[in-house]
Design an enzyme around this catalytic site. Structure first.
Site, PDB file in Angstrom:
ATOM      1  N   ASP A  27       0.797  -1.253   0.000  1.00  0.00           N
ATOM      2  CA  ASP A  27       0.000   0.000   0.000  1.00  0.00           C
ATOM      3  C   ASP A  27       0.820   1.290   0.000  1.00  0.00           C
ATOM      4  O   ASP A  27       0.464   2.263   0.678  1.00  0.00           O
ATOM      5  CB  ASP A  27      -0.962   0.017   1.201  1.00  0.00           C
ATOM      6  CG  ASP A  27      -1.951  -1.139   1.184  1.00  0.00           C
ATOM      7  OD1 ASP A  27      -1.896  -1.946   0.241  1.00  0.00           O
ATOM      8  OD2 ASP A  27      -2.758  -1.233   2.126  1.00  0.00           O
ATOM      9  N   GLU A  75      -4.582  -0.820  -1.365  1.00  0.00           N
ATOM     10  CA  GLU A  75      -5.885  -0.868  -0.694  1.00  0.00           C
ATOM     11  C   GLU A  75      -6.853   0.022  -1.472  1.00  0.00           C
ATOM     12  O   GLU A  75      -6.534   1.177  -1.763  1.00  0.00           O
ATOM     13  CB  GLU A  75      -5.770  -0.357   0.750  1.00  0.00           C
ATOM     14  CG  GLU A  75      -7.114  -0.379   1.484  1.00  0.00           C
ATOM     15  CD  GLU A  75      -7.028   0.106   2.923  1.00  0.00           C
ATOM     16  OE1 GLU A  75      -5.918   0.340   3.425  1.00  0.00           O
ATOM     17  OE2 GLU A  75      -8.107   0.260   3.533  1.00  0.00           O
ATOM     18  N   LYS A 132      -6.595  -4.971  -3.006  1.00  0.00           N
ATOM     19  CA  LYS A 132      -7.245  -5.582  -1.834  1.00  0.00           C
ATOM     20  C   LYS A 132      -8.293  -4.637  -1.256  1.00  0.00           C
ATOM     21  O   LYS A 132      -8.039  -3.447  -1.099  1.00  0.00           O
ATOM     22  CB  LYS A 132      -6.189  -5.956  -0.789  1.00  0.00           C
ATOM     23  CG  LYS A 132      -5.391  -4.788  -0.220  1.00  0.00           C
ATOM     24  CD  LYS A 132      -4.246  -5.310   0.618  1.00  0.00           C
ATOM     25  CE  LYS A 132      -3.500  -4.255   1.381  1.00  0.00           C
ATOM     26  NZ  LYS A 132      -4.264  -3.471   2.351  1.00  0.00           N
ATOM     27  N   LYS A 135      -7.764  -4.536   4.938  1.00  0.00           N
ATOM     28  CA  LYS A 135      -6.455  -4.156   5.468  1.00  0.00           C
ATOM     29  C   LYS A 135      -5.435  -5.260   5.191  1.00  0.00           C
ATOM     30  O   LYS A 135      -4.282  -4.991   4.868  1.00  0.00           O
ATOM     31  CB  LYS A 135      -6.550  -3.878   6.977  1.00  0.00           C
ATOM     32  CG  LYS A 135      -7.586  -2.832   7.364  1.00  0.00           C
ATOM     33  CD  LYS A 135      -7.331  -1.494   6.696  1.00  0.00           C
ATOM     34  CE  LYS A 135      -8.307  -0.438   7.213  1.00  0.00           C
ATOM     35  NZ  LYS A 135      -8.288   0.772   6.361  1.00  0.00           N
ATOM     36  N   VAL A 160       3.116   0.363   4.213  1.00  0.00           N
ATOM     37  CA  VAL A 160       2.420   1.184   5.215  1.00  0.00           C
ATOM     38  C   VAL A 160       0.978   0.687   5.388  1.00  0.00           C
ATOM     39  O   VAL A 160       0.420   0.108   4.472  1.00  0.00           O
ATOM     40  CB  VAL A 160       2.414   2.670   4.793  1.00  0.00           C
ATOM     41  CG1 VAL A 160       3.835   3.186   4.700  1.00  0.00           C
ATOM     42  CG2 VAL A 160       1.660   2.909   3.493  1.00  0.00           C
ATOM     43  N   THR A 161       0.408   0.989   6.572  1.00  0.00           N
ATOM     44  CA  THR A 161       1.081   1.450   7.762  1.00  0.00           C
ATOM     45  C   THR A 161       1.400   0.249   8.654  1.00  0.00           C
ATOM     46  O   THR A 161       0.703  -0.768   8.607  1.00  0.00           O
ATOM     47  CB  THR A 161       0.210   2.461   8.567  1.00  0.00           C
ATOM     48  OG1 THR A 161      -0.982   1.809   9.016  1.00  0.00           O
ATOM     49  CG2 THR A 161      -0.158   3.669   7.745  1.00  0.00           C
ATOM     50  N   CYS A 165      -2.226  -2.079   7.874  1.00  0.00           N
ATOM     51  CA  CYS A 165      -2.189  -3.069   6.792  1.00  0.00           C
ATOM     52  C   CYS A 165      -0.983  -3.999   6.875  1.00  0.00           C
ATOM     53  O   CYS A 165      -1.074  -5.173   6.495  1.00  0.00           O
ATOM     54  CB  CYS A 165      -2.261  -2.359   5.442  1.00  0.00           C
ATOM     55  SG  CYS A 165      -3.881  -1.593   5.208  1.00  0.00           S
ATOM     56  N   GLN A 205       8.256 -12.604  22.279  1.00  0.00           N
ATOM     57  CA  GLN A 205       8.022 -14.011  22.653  1.00  0.00           C
ATOM     58  C   GLN A 205       8.729 -14.976  21.700  1.00  0.00           C
ATOM     59  O   GLN A 205       8.150 -15.963  21.240  1.00  0.00           O
ATOM     60  CB  GLN A 205       6.516 -14.306  22.707  1.00  0.00           C
ATOM     61  CG  GLN A 205       5.777 -13.421  23.704  1.00  0.00           C
ATOM     62  CD  GLN A 205       4.282 -13.645  23.708  1.00  0.00           C
ATOM     63  OE1 GLN A 205       3.815 -14.756  23.466  1.00  0.00           O
ATOM     64  NE2 GLN A 205       3.526 -12.598  23.983  1.00  0.00           N
TER      65      GLN A 205
HETATM   66  N1  TIU Z   1      -2.664   0.552   4.232  1.00  0.00           N
HETATM   67  C1  TIU Z   1      -3.128   0.900   5.425  1.00  0.00           C
HETATM   68  O1  TIU Z   1      -2.464   0.758   6.427  1.00  0.00           O
HETATM   69  N2  TIU Z   1      -4.394   1.473   5.462  1.00  0.00           N
HETATM   70  C2  TIU Z   1      -4.824   2.326   6.452  1.00  0.00           C
HETATM   71  O2  TIU Z   1      -5.980   2.723   6.485  1.00  0.00           O
HETATM   72  N3  TIU Z   1      -3.885   2.708   7.353  1.00  0.00           N
HETATM   73  C3  TIU Z   1      -4.030   3.615   8.387  1.00  0.00           C
HETATM   74  O3  TIU Z   1      -3.079   3.761   9.151  1.00  0.00           O
HETATM   75  N4  TIU Z   1      -5.148   4.283   8.531  1.00  0.00           N
END
Ligand code: TIU
Length: 233
Positions: A27, A75, A132, A135, A160-161, A165, A205
């Site tokens: 993403d 996304e 996709k 997430k 990200v993020t 995701c 862990q």
């Molecule tokens: N790709 C992804 O992480 N989508 C999000 O909506 N991330 C946010 O941090 N909001």
């Protein structure tokens, strides 16, 4: 040619077989990274995500040169939003929700400028781009079929993020039996605390969800297979 590499990582060095390892770039879309985009409109500091681009460019170049499969994800939703659950549509700031007009087109809608990947990390022809609606990169996509078809068992996870995701995808991958190596400086969060905790949860862990490494460690391990570790700017 398949080669075995050992990459320094937490909680322990990880051994990779280049023939069954893929680079997953999650993403890295304009809507999340560009000033004035969706991410910034939600009050986020997009500079934190842009820090990811230079090390990820180096990793992308090296993985391509070493012959690893590179898979990108985006996304987003169909223009009629029929693949977007009402719960997802209704959340977020009322002024900018999925499907609303944004600076770079309709927010997180496929085909819009903002939905696509930033120029610096543009997919090469032939590299899979998995669209996709969720997430996680496995939910309602053909990613697992693609990985199975190419014999991939290990994922170098970037993008990200970190806490959204990336984490969702790592968890999905774990439940499907994949080994995940998250490259800490190649994943980004709008929130430094989420970044720290997100990475800590992966390697806690004894490797709860896998390993955490970074671009320098991977590039060092890949060096025998590559002639360059930095793309021209
Ligand atoms: N790709 C992804 O992480 N989508 C999000 O909506 N991330 C946010 O941090 N909001």
């Amino acid at each position: 040619m398949r080669t075995t590499l050992t990459v320094p990582a937490d909680p322990a060095p990880v051994v990779l077989d280049t023939g069954s390892t893929a680079l997953l770039v999650i993403d890295m879309q304009r809507d999340f990274l560009l000033p004035g985009g969706f991410g910034e409109s939600l009050g986020n500091d997009v500079g934190r995500l842009q820090q990811v681009v230079p090390p990820l460019r180096r990793v992308l170049a090296a993985c391509r040169e070493a012959g690893l499969l590179v898979v990108h994800t985006r996304e987003g939703h169909l223009p009629d939003l029929s693949d977007c659950p009402p719960a997802k549509l209704g959340r977020g700031a009322p002024s900018s929700r999925i499907g609303d007009p944004g600076r770079y087109g309709r927010i997180l809608v496929r085909g819009e400028y903002g939905h696509d990947i930033v120029d610096e990390l543009a997919p090469l022809p032939g590299e899979p781009v998995v669209d996709k609606p969720g997430k996680g990169a496995f939910y309602a996509t053909d990613l697992e079929d693609r990985l199975r078809a190419t014999g991939v068992r290990t994922l170098l996870v970037t993008g990200v993020t970190t806490e959204v995701c990336v984490h969702t995808t790592v968890r999905e991958a774990n439940d499907r039996g994949y080994e995940c190596v998250v490259l800490g400086d190649c994943v980004g969060s709008y929130d430094p605390e989420f970044q720290r905790v997100g990475l800590a949860m992966v390697s806690a862990q004894g490797g709860l969800f896998g390993w955490v490494s970074d671009s320098a460690a991977l590039l060092g391990a890949l060096a025998p297979l590559t002639t360059t570790t930095a793309p021209t700017p």
